[in-house]
Design a protein around this motif. Structure first.
Motif, PDB file in Angstrom:
ATOM      1  N   ALA A  72       0.831  -1.204   0.000  1.00 40.39           N
ATOM      2  CA  ALA A  72       0.000   0.000   0.000  1.00 40.39           C
ATOM      3  C   ALA A  72       0.869   1.259   0.000  1.00 40.39           C
ATOM      4  N   ARG A  73       2.125   1.132   0.453  1.00 39.16           N
ATOM      5  CA  ARG A  73       3.090   2.249   0.379  1.00 39.16           C
ATOM      6  C   ARG A  73       3.919   2.172  -0.896  1.00 39.16           C
ATOM      7  N   LYS A  74       3.557   1.223  -1.773  1.00 37.66           N
ATOM      8  CA  LYS A  74       4.283   0.966  -3.023  1.00 37.66           C
ATOM      9  C   LYS A  74       5.734   0.562  -2.759  1.00 37.66           C
ATOM     10  N   GLU A  75       5.860  -0.291  -1.766  1.00 38.09           N
ATOM     11  CA  GLU A  75       7.163  -0.897  -1.479  1.00 38.09           C
ATOM     12  C   GLU A  75       6.990  -2.405  -1.472  1.00 38.09           C
ATOM     13  N   LEU A  76       8.000  -3.108  -1.970  1.00 39.08           N
ATOM     14  CA  LEU A  76       7.960  -4.572  -1.897  1.00 39.08           C
ATOM     15  C   LEU A  76       8.864  -5.002  -0.750  1.00 39.08           C
ATOM     16  N   MET A  77       8.277  -5.671   0.217  1.00 40.96           N
ATOM     17  CA  MET A  77       9.056  -6.159   1.353  1.00 40.96           C
ATOM     18  C   MET A  77       8.839  -7.668   1.490  1.00 40.96           C
ATOM     19  N   ILE A  78       9.928  -8.352   1.796  1.00 43.85           N
ATOM     20  CA  ILE A  78       9.885  -9.800   1.967  1.00 43.85           C
ATOM     21  C   ILE A  78      10.440 -10.106   3.357  1.00 43.85           C
ATOM     22  N   LEU A  79       9.840 -11.075   4.014  1.00 39.65           N
ATOM     23  CA  LEU A  79      10.325 -11.443   5.340  1.00 39.65           C
ATOM     24  C   LEU A  79      11.746 -12.005   5.231  1.00 39.65           C
ATOM     25  N   ARG A  80      12.587 -11.638   6.183  1.00 34.87           N
ATOM     26  CA  ARG A  80      13.967 -12.122   6.152  1.00 34.87           C
ATOM     27  C   ARG A  80      14.423 -12.515   7.552  1.00 34.87           C
ATOM     28  N   CYS A  81      15.272 -13.528   7.600  1.00 32.36           N
ATOM     29  CA  CYS A  81      15.853 -13.956   8.869  1.00 32.36           C
ATOM     30  C   CYS A  81      16.942 -12.961   9.264  1.00 32.36           C
ATOM     31  N   ASN A  82      16.822 -12.412  10.443  1.00 29.13           N
ATOM     32  CA  ASN A  82      17.814 -11.433  10.880  1.00 29.13           C
ATOM     33  C   ASN A  82      19.132 -12.081  11.297  1.00 29.13           C
TER      34      ASN A  82
ATOM     35  N   SER B 105      16.294 -19.689  13.550  1.00 31.07           N
ATOM     36  CA  SER B 105      16.050 -18.467  14.313  1.00 31.07           C
ATOM     37  C   SER B 105      14.585 -18.038  14.192  1.00 31.07           C
ATOM     38  N   THR B 106      14.060 -17.463  15.259  1.00 27.21           N
ATOM     39  CA  THR B 106      12.718 -16.891  15.177  1.00 27.21           C
ATOM     40  C   THR B 106      12.796 -15.367  15.112  1.00 27.21           C
ATOM     41  N   ASP B 107      14.011 -14.870  14.969  1.00 32.36           N
ATOM     42  CA  ASP B 107      14.210 -13.428  14.803  1.00 32.36           C
ATOM     43  C   ASP B 107      14.092 -13.104  13.325  1.00 32.36           C
ATOM     44  N   VAL B 108      12.852 -12.894  12.894  1.00 36.17           N
ATOM     45  CA  VAL B 108      12.609 -12.617  11.474  1.00 36.17           C
ATOM     46  C   VAL B 108      11.888 -11.279  11.345  1.00 36.17           C
TER      47      VAL B 108
ATOM     48  N   ALA C 193       9.532 -18.607  11.528  1.00 39.92           N
ATOM     49  CA  ALA C 193      10.858 -19.130  11.874  1.00 39.92           C
ATOM     50  C   ALA C 193      11.653 -19.324  10.593  1.00 39.92           C
ATOM     51  N   CYS C 194      12.974 -19.371  10.752  1.00 39.77           N
ATOM     52  CA  CYS C 194      13.856 -19.546   9.594  1.00 39.77           C
ATOM     53  C   CYS C 194      14.115 -21.024   9.363  1.00 39.77           C
ATOM     54  N   ARG C 195      13.809 -21.482   8.161  1.00 37.33           N
ATOM     55  CA  ARG C 195      13.978 -22.917   7.884  1.00 37.33           C
ATOM     56  C   ARG C 195      15.448 -23.308   7.797  1.00 37.33           C
ATOM     57  N   ARG C 196      16.339 -22.313   7.572  1.00 39.03           N
ATOM     58  CA  ARG C 196      17.760 -22.640   7.430  1.00 39.03           C
ATOM     59  C   ARG C 196      18.483 -22.693   8.770  1.00 39.03           C
ATOM     60  N   CYS C 197      18.267 -21.687   9.625  1.00 41.68           N
ATOM     61  CA  CYS C 197      19.059 -21.639  10.869  1.00 41.68           C
ATOM     62  C   CYS C 197      18.211 -21.816  12.120  1.00 41.68           C
TER      63      CYS C 197
END
Ligand code: ZN
Lengths: 382, 131
Positions: free
Chosen positions: B19-29, B47-50, B41-45
């Motif tokens: 709605a702000r005309k930005e594309l954002m994707i969830l990422r593991c921090n 972590s739940t810090d996403v 949660a991150c399937r690779r590591c």
């Protein structure tokens, strides 16, 4: 843990299969169940296990059949929910239950009566949640579209053509012509294929299974009990249900290979057998390309060679590995693979009439597309 | 009518960004893996810090289908595309390509996000040919 018992399919049966049946889905189910039980020379009183995959169609749960058929009680049952490889999953689960001794004789059914109000899979609600919120707003609402993008990727990487897909439709129709139960029996040509309307590229109408109302059922019991039944017992040699590391229609790493690869690999690993041991293949063909992918992933030809393999006639009756000898779902009707299971049983019993694969002793049956796959190996010579 | 998304706890950021005309994707921090569809949660590591991360909106067409029958919200023909985003191999979005004739769509075609309004509060990330 109990000792695993050998199990076999001893009865198979269909209801009427019609484009539009006037019968209720419960009537269709009872009809198929009664036919399967009678085929095994048993009665509903002998059934003590049950499984089905109702899916999102207008079907019924086990309880409705137990109640309607007057089955006195079951010690094991399963209504499989969510994504699953259609009729293969309950067959495999029931085989496991009989093998473990949870029940002695299980009835498995798949009933399909199309909901008149709403096409299956099509989203009509104004707001869409879950993972569908990333598809439906973009007009990506049908399974045909999801799998069309897999087929397109296969064409891109391996040179598979529309003619190859057409050869699948033509071949299975020719088989259906030999099957009195098949709803589509008039032969078609590649010209007819190309003249059928495009649904979503590369799929035309003749790439899609033919919607019908109907039901199919099979009876599974121990090999020991099976020997007293009238028909040759068809032994369950193995059955696997699998997915891959990203079970998602879009994020699946390699769209040219479905969960068919995982299910096939598991089946051969567990049974110690291979495609070379198989006489007849009834592979899932909700869309034409699915059959092609299953044939490749089972190992009947090299990966990517499925198109030419089929176009050269290798899966025709009389070919190297006859496939979908009843016409598949494309011409035999969309019964979500219960018809594939029944056809394989009839082939292995030597009761397939005009379409009999001579000397068939081992058959593979599969169900599922994309992210889910189920493979079942049946045999009479073990 | 176009079926509109029903945002939930895990997906609201995506639609709010659109709605702000930005594309954002969830990422593991922790390990920086992009996660789509969003999972907590991150399937690779593990972590739940996403959290959401802005992406370029550029990618290439991984596959497509030209749909020739109506579906809710759309009249045929229209082209559904699967876009490989450039940030990570195999990171894909379903969308539609706009302003390109169906017969001209190709696998490998470079594309860029363009937002179209679907309702008062919903903007959808479509893709256009990046020539
Ligand atoms: Zn991580």
């Amino acid at each position: 843990m109990a000792t695993l018992r050998d199990v076999a399919i001893v009865g198979v049966g269909y209801s009427e299969i019609e484009r539009r049946s006037e019968k209720s889905v419960t009537q269709l189910t009872i009809e198929a169940a009664a036919a399967a039980v009678a085929d095994a020379a048993l009665t509903f009183q002998d059934i003590d296990g049950m499984a089905s995959y109702p899916g999102s169609y207008d079907s019924i749960p086990c309880f409705t059949l137990i109640d309607a058929a007057g089955i006195p009680g079951v010690t094991w049952f399963a209504d499989i929910s969510g994504w699953a490889p259609a009729a293969i999953a309950p067959v495999i689960d029931a085989a496991h239950a009989v093998a473990l001794g949870s029940c002695q004789t299980a009835l498995v059914f798949r009933s399909v009566k199309r909901n008149r109000e709403k096409a299956p899979g099509v989203v009509t609600t104004p707001r869409v949640g879950g993972d569908m919120q990333f598809r439906a707003p973009f007009g990506d609402a049908m399974t045909s579209q999801w799998l069309a993008m897999w087929a397109r990727r296969h064409m891109h990487e391996y040179g598979t053509t529309e003619e190859h897909l057409g050869a699948i439709a033509v071949t299975f129709r020719d088989h259906a012509a030999l099957n009195a139960r098949a709803p589509l029996r008039d032969p078609i040509t590649l010209d007819d294929y190309f003249a059928s309307r495009v649904v979503t590229t590369p799929f035309r109408l003749l790439d899609c299974d033919f919607p019908v109302d109907g039901a199919g059922a099979v009876v599974i019991t121990t090999m020991e009990r099976a020997r007293d039944r009238p028909h040759t017992p068809v032994k369950v040699l193995g059955g696997e249900v699998a997915t891959g590391e990203r079970p998602d229609w879009e994020q699946w790493p390699d769209l040219t290979t479905m969960a068919s690869k995982h299910a096939s690999d598991a089946l051969w690993r567990r049974t110690g057998m291979s495609a070379a041991d198989v006489d007849v293949a009834e592979v899932y063909d909700g869309f034409s390309w699915l059959a092609l992918c299953w044939l490749e992933d089972l190992g009947f030809c090299e990966k990517g060679e499925g198109g030419p393999f089929i176009a050269e006639g290798n899966v025709r009756l009389g070919g190297r590995i006859p496939a979908n000898t009843h016409g598949g779902s494309l011409s035999g009707g969309r019964l979500h693979a219960i018809s594939h299971v029944i056809e394989c049983v009839e082939q292995l019993r030597g009761e397939a009439g005009e379409r009999q694969v001579e000397g068939a002793r081992t058959g593979v049956v599969t169900a599922g597309g994309g992210t889910m796959g189920g493979a079942l190996l049946l045999g009479t010579n073990y | 009518m176009i079926p509109l998304p029903q945002p939930d706890q895990e997906t609201r950021f995506f639609w709010d960004a659109c709605a702000r005309k930005e594309l954002m994707i969830l990422r593991c921090n922790a390990c920086h893996l992009y996660i789509h569809p969003p999972r907590p949660a991150c399937r690779r590591c593990g972590s739940t810090d996403v959290g959401p991360a802005r992406v370029s909106g550029r990618g290439v067409i991984h596959s497509y289908t030209v749909t020739a029958q109506p579906v809710p919200g759309y009249e045929p023909p229209f082209t559904v595309v699967l876009v490989d985003l450039e940030e990570q191999e195999g990171l894909r979005l379903v969308s539609q390509i706009v302003d390109v004739e169906p017969q001209d769509v190709r696998i490998g075609m470079p594309v860029e996000v363009t937002f179209r309004q679907a309702s008062d509060d919903v903007w959808l990330p479509f893709f256009a040919w990046r020539r």
